[in-house]
Design an enzyme around this catalytic site. Structure first.
Site, PDB file in Angstrom:
ATOM      1  N   ARG A  93      71.097  31.793  -4.993  1.00 47.95           N
ATOM      2  CA  ARG A  93      71.004  32.179  -3.578  1.00 47.95           C
ATOM      3  C   ARG A  93      71.309  30.955  -2.727  1.00 47.95           C
ATOM      4  O   ARG A  93      70.750  29.876  -2.968  1.00 47.95           O
ATOM      5  CB  ARG A  93      69.591  32.687  -3.286  1.00 47.95           C
ATOM      6  CG  ARG A  93      69.416  33.239  -1.882  1.00 47.95           C
ATOM      7  CD  ARG A  93      69.947  34.639  -1.709  1.00 47.95           C
ATOM      8  NE  ARG A  93      69.210  35.608  -2.501  1.00 47.95           N
ATOM      9  CZ  ARG A  93      69.739  36.775  -2.906  1.00 47.95           C
ATOM     10  NH1 ARG A  93      70.985  37.114  -2.593  1.00 47.95           N
ATOM     11  NH2 ARG A  93      69.021  37.615  -3.626  1.00 47.95           N
ATOM     12  N   HIS A  98      78.954  36.790  -0.343  1.00 49.15           N
ATOM     13  CA  HIS A  98      78.729  36.202  -1.659  1.00 49.15           C
ATOM     14  C   HIS A  98      80.007  35.479  -2.081  1.00 49.15           C
ATOM     15  O   HIS A  98      81.119  35.987  -1.868  1.00 49.15           O
ATOM     16  CB  HIS A  98      78.455  37.292  -2.697  1.00 49.15           C
ATOM     17  CG  HIS A  98      77.081  37.890  -2.633  1.00 49.15           C
ATOM     18  ND1 HIS A  98      76.151  37.567  -1.684  1.00 49.15           N
ATOM     19  CD2 HIS A  98      76.491  38.801  -3.455  1.00 49.15           C
ATOM     20  CE1 HIS A  98      75.033  38.251  -1.911  1.00 49.15           C
ATOM     21  NE2 HIS A  98      75.207  39.010  -2.976  1.00 49.15           N
ATOM     22  N   CYS A 101      76.484  44.129  -5.944  1.00 48.43           N
ATOM     23  CA  CYS A 101      77.449  43.526  -5.015  1.00 48.43           C
ATOM     24  C   CYS A 101      78.296  42.438  -5.668  1.00 48.43           C
ATOM     25  O   CYS A 101      79.514  42.379  -5.483  1.00 48.43           O
ATOM     26  CB  CYS A 101      76.714  42.961  -3.814  1.00 48.43           C
ATOM     27  SG  CYS A 101      75.227  42.046  -4.249  1.00 48.43           S
ATOM     28  N   GLN A 138      75.131  33.313  -3.559  1.00 40.81           N
ATOM     29  CA  GLN A 138      74.848  34.621  -2.960  1.00 40.81           C
ATOM     30  C   GLN A 138      74.112  34.530  -1.625  1.00 40.81           C
ATOM     31  O   GLN A 138      73.183  33.738  -1.470  1.00 40.81           O
ATOM     32  CB  GLN A 138      74.082  35.486  -3.963  1.00 40.81           C
ATOM     33  CG  GLN A 138      74.924  35.788  -5.187  1.00 40.81           C
ATOM     34  CD  GLN A 138      74.288  36.713  -6.198  1.00 40.81           C
ATOM     35  OE1 GLN A 138      74.386  36.469  -7.382  1.00 40.81           O
ATOM     36  NE2 GLN A 138      73.651  37.781  -5.753  1.00 40.81           N
TER      37      GLN A 138
HETATM   38  N1  HSE Z   1      71.228  41.888  -5.954  1.00 39.70           N
HETATM   39  C1  HSE Z   1      72.114  41.347  -4.972  1.00 39.70           C
HETATM   40  C2  HSE Z   1      71.568  40.082  -4.388  1.00 39.70           C
HETATM   41  C3  HSE Z   1      72.390  42.307  -3.862  1.00 39.70           C
HETATM   42  O1  HSE Z   1      70.377  39.833  -4.540  1.00 39.70           O
HETATM   43  O2  HSE Z   1      72.328  39.341  -3.772  1.00 39.70           O
HETATM   44  C4  HSE Z   1      72.546  43.738  -4.195  1.00 39.70           C
HETATM   45  O3  HSE Z   1      73.611  44.057  -5.032  1.00 39.70           O
END
Ligand code: HSE
Length: 365
Positions: free
Chosen positions: A264, A271, A135, A162
């Site tokens: 995160r 994102h 993503c 994210q």
């Molecule tokens: N790996 C990405 C995430 C989501 O953890 O935000 C999937 O593409």
């Protein structure tokens, strides 16, 4: 009409895919067969036309009858079923949202507004596995496609913000529970001194009762600078995907260096990325903006003002839409040709379901 098997249509990415296919009338042009891994024989979803009952997603013989299979079921399913189909001689088109086959030599990572030529060339060369990208990578390329296409990217560093959705549906719910637990601790004393509120919030977040089963740490009111598993060089797998998938999508013979830290944060499904980018030429910002804006129909250049940024360049503004804004574009004080950019995108749309949906349309053209 082309017979299309659809697996994993009830999960988070699958539901967004279904919603997009309904609103674009995609079901009218195909003959869809819905598969399930647990409820074979039951009634399929309402798509505005008659469809057969749900078929068993592990029944390779039935799957072999499909000309195209779209899977949002996840990597474990792909690893189990895909080899059986290919080894059994199936030559249909496999379109997948999961990462299992992304870096295979026999697959192409699809993001057609950016790499339609690579997709077409692969198809002509006999490639039949078309996989949606990570993503963060897809959203970065939707935003910066114009600079890549112009051959202007010497290197870039992306620091990501994210959303919870990237970690899964349970994580989205856990984030909301965490927000609730914080509010519960602070609400009764909000009229009092802020120091007491701050102490109550920190106490709740560090307490044993704070819900962290899925993230492993508080995310609401905090952040987690680690996504996915460790690589041997100190990167996380999410950071490694940035360089490997981008260069595969663009089919670059000489890889463009890309690195950064993936973090995160407590947003639901958007994102964001703060990018430091070295241009090959010391272009004027107006020219950078022109190149960015002309790349595709969804990218939107946001003027570098507070008003425009607050209005258009936030997860709240973007969530649930296909718009990919890019703003905070300016020359940095780090040397000629070094610019900054900030971009936001819906992780479930351009980050997951939309490239897969569009690939299905290309496959049945
Ligand atoms: N790996 C990405 C995430 C989501 O953890 O935000 C999937 O593409």
């Amino acid at each position: 009409m082309v017979k299309v098997g659809i697996v994993g249509w009830r999960g988070m990415v699958g539901s967004v895919l279904m919603e997009r296919m309904r609103s674009e009338n995609d079901f009218q042009g195909i003959d869809p067969v819905f598969f399930t891994t647990s409820q074979a024989g039951q009634k399929g979803p309402d798509i505005g036309k008659e469809i057969p009952v749900l078929q068993d997603g592990f029944d390779v013989e039935i799957l072999k009858g499909m000309e195209v299979i779209v899977s949002c079921q996840g990597s474990d399913y792909t690893k189990k079923v895909h080899p059986q189909l290919r080894e059994g001689g199936w030559n249909g088109v496999w379109i997948d949202a999961a990462s299992a086959l992304r870096m295979s030599e026999k697959s192409i990572i699809v993001l057609d507004p950016v790499n339609r030529e690579v997709i077409d060339k692969g198809f002509d060369a006999g490639i039949r596995d078309f996989i949606g990208g990570n993503c963060t990578v897809s959203l970065m390329l939707m935003a910066l496609g114009g600079l890549f296409e112009a051959g202007q990217v010497e290197w870039l560093s992306t620091m990501t913000y994210q959303a919870a959705s990237g970690a899964g549906a349970k994580n989205m719910k856990e984030l909301v529970s965490q927000m609730g637990a914080i509010n519960e601790a602070a609400q009764p004393i909000l009229d009092g001194p802020v120091a007491a509120v701050d102490t109550a919030v920190a106490g709740a977040m560090r307490g044993d009762a704070f819900p962290t089963d899925n993230f492993g740490a508080p995310l609401a009111g905090s952040l987690i600078p680690w996504i996915d598993s460790p690589m041997e060089n100190g990167q996380t797998r999410e950071e490694w995907k940035g360089v490997s998938e981008t260069n595969k999508i663009l089919e670059n013979e000489t890889p463009i260096p890309i690195d950064g830290i993936c973090v995160r944060i407590g947003t639901m499904r958007c994102h964001s990325q703060a990018i430091t980018l070295k241009l090959k030429d010391d272009l004027e910002i107006a020219e950078v903006e022109r190149l960015l804006a002309s790349a595709n129909d969804w990218v939107k250049v946001v003027p570098n003002t507070k008003e425009a940024t607050l209005k258009d360049l936030t997860p709240t503004a973007v969530t649930g839409t296909l718009t990919v804004p890019v703003g905070r574009i300016r020359k940095m004080n780090l040397g000629p040709g070094v610019i900054s950019l900030f971009t936001v995108g819906d992780q479930l749309l351009w980050g997951a379901a939309e490239p897969v949906r569009r690939m299905l349309n290309i496959a049945v053209e």
